[in-house]
Design a protein around this motif. Sequence first.
Motif, PDB file in Angstrom:
ATOM      1  N   SER A 124      42.354  49.669  35.551  1.00 52.18           N
ATOM      2  CA  SER A 124      41.190  48.779  35.623  1.00 52.18           C
ATOM      3  C   SER A 124      41.114  48.029  36.946  1.00 52.18           C
ATOM      4  O   SER A 124      40.022  47.774  37.434  1.00 52.18           O
ATOM      5  CB  SER A 124      41.106  47.816  34.440  1.00 52.18           C
ATOM      6  N   LYS A 144      29.510  52.728  29.287  1.00 50.27           N
ATOM      7  CA  LYS A 144      28.655  51.573  29.593  1.00 50.27           C
ATOM      8  C   LYS A 144      27.980  51.831  30.937  1.00 50.27           C
ATOM      9  O   LYS A 144      28.619  52.290  31.881  1.00 50.27           O
ATOM     10  CB  LYS A 144      29.490  50.291  29.704  1.00 50.27           C
ATOM     11  N   VAL A 155      24.629  46.760  30.954  1.00 46.84           N
ATOM     12  CA  VAL A 155      25.408  45.596  31.396  1.00 46.84           C
ATOM     13  C   VAL A 155      25.150  45.303  32.873  1.00 46.84           C
ATOM     14  O   VAL A 155      24.747  46.192  33.624  1.00 46.84           O
ATOM     15  CB  VAL A 155      26.943  45.836  31.199  1.00 46.84           C
ATOM     16  N   TYR A 162      34.083  44.962  30.934  1.00 46.41           N
ATOM     17  CA  TYR A 162      34.348  46.187  30.172  1.00 46.41           C
ATOM     18  C   TYR A 162      35.526  46.958  30.781  1.00 46.41           C
ATOM     19  O   TYR A 162      36.429  47.397  30.072  1.00 46.41           O
ATOM     20  CB  TYR A 162      33.083  47.059  30.127  1.00 46.41           C
ATOM     21  N   GLN A 216      38.924  45.699  29.885  1.00 41.18           N
ATOM     22  CA  GLN A 216      39.411  46.011  28.519  1.00 41.18           C
ATOM     23  C   GLN A 216      40.037  47.398  28.407  1.00 41.18           C
ATOM     24  O   GLN A 216      40.755  47.681  27.466  1.00 41.18           O
ATOM     25  CB  GLN A 216      38.208  46.090  27.565  1.00 41.18           C
TER      26      GLN A 216
END
Length: 428
Positions: A129, A157, A163, A171, A174
């Motif tokens: 991430s 997404k 978003v 996102y 996560q």
Amino acid sequence: MKILVVGGGGREHAIASALARNRKTELYCVMAKKNPGISKLAEKVLLCRETDVPRIVAFAQEQGIEYAFIGPESPLEAGIVDALESVNIRCVGPIKAAARIETDKGFCRQLMEEHQIEGCPKYRLCQDSAEAIAFINDHDGDLVIKPIGLTGGKGVKIMGEQVDRAGAIAYARQIQGPIILEERLVGEEFTLQAFVDGTHLIPMPLVQDHKRAFEGDTGPNTGGMGSYTLPDHMLPFVTKAEFTRAFGIMRATVEALARTGHPYKGILYGQFMNTVNGPKVIEFNARFGDPEAMNVLSLLTSDLSEIMVRITSGTLASAHVTFEKKATVCKYLVPDGYPDAPHAGDEIRIGNTNGAITYYANVEERDGMLVTLTSRTLAFIGTGDTLEDAERVAEQAAASVKGPVRYRKDIGTGKLLSQRIRHMKELR
Ligand code: AMP
Ligand code: GLY
């Protein structure tokens, strides 16, 4: 012929029904929850997790199973085909290493890139991430964010649509493990499925699925709310040349997998975005689509068990596979609150289904009552000479159901189809 079907959803009910049309078929089924439709067709049902490979293999051996048809992706990822084949049970479904085309989106994109297969969107594979967030922070414009693993169709997404940048970063934070960031494709989606025996592919009718929960393609993504096909097996927003390109992409992908030493056999599902620059691959699945399997298998006039034998023996090239030249419309009923907060345990009653085919999915029979669970409940397939006829049949059946379930009224309507055609015209 003793055949094991793995999986207990609407897709597997359609697979089991198609196999059962051959009188020589003896069906055995494995599923987590007892699907009332599949159970009626089966000699014997094993209720267990679909990823419990040792238990499924033991059951298959006890029953003297000769062939297995794997419905969902999770047992493929768990290596069910490798395990069944090691005890000489032939499988429709790829071995684990070839199923990576679905189970590892990074593998899929890299395979396409390395083998210079057209239709691969611009992408970036981030190891974690932190790397993804750094890229998102510097990126202007739309971006699609996906974990590389299985998410049941609910893991994507889109920054710039669902978003904003902050939402995209939240996102990405996560997600555990590698992340794919890719260009946002604009166009019309379609599904092309093919039977594959390692080298040869036979295409099935084109299908359009509807991922969003609500009418007008609004709301969250779902496993699929319904789908349709047309009598000519094409879609009016996909030209002949675009179909040929999409099928060529699938053939090239099967060739590339064979070159990696892991030939692909089973059902290959191509999800495409038809863009102004031709079809682009959103993803591949290593199995039939759910709901798409219900559309095409309701039209299949050839014997699925014979196709199964040919897939597993590498003899598809000499097969003659035919589908009825009719339209189909599939409407899925889902529990109220699905997908975010589905309510379960409610009784439903089916009224007059008037010629529609019923495929049961995530629903149980308790004391003679049908009771909802948390996922998609059941589907109705209408068939007809025109889309309008097929839609009417599916719609009447869906409207006949009493209970706290809902469905999308717009799927398969002429109005929605005209919007798709117009959208593609505007883009071209
Ligand atoms: P998937 O989980 O890969 O099936 O994706 C779910 C949905 O996200 C697809 O049906 C598309 O509508 C959307 N999607 C996925 N990838 C892209 C992309 N690169 N561009 C635009 N939409 C996408
Ligand atoms: N209908 C989408 C899927 O089966 O993945």
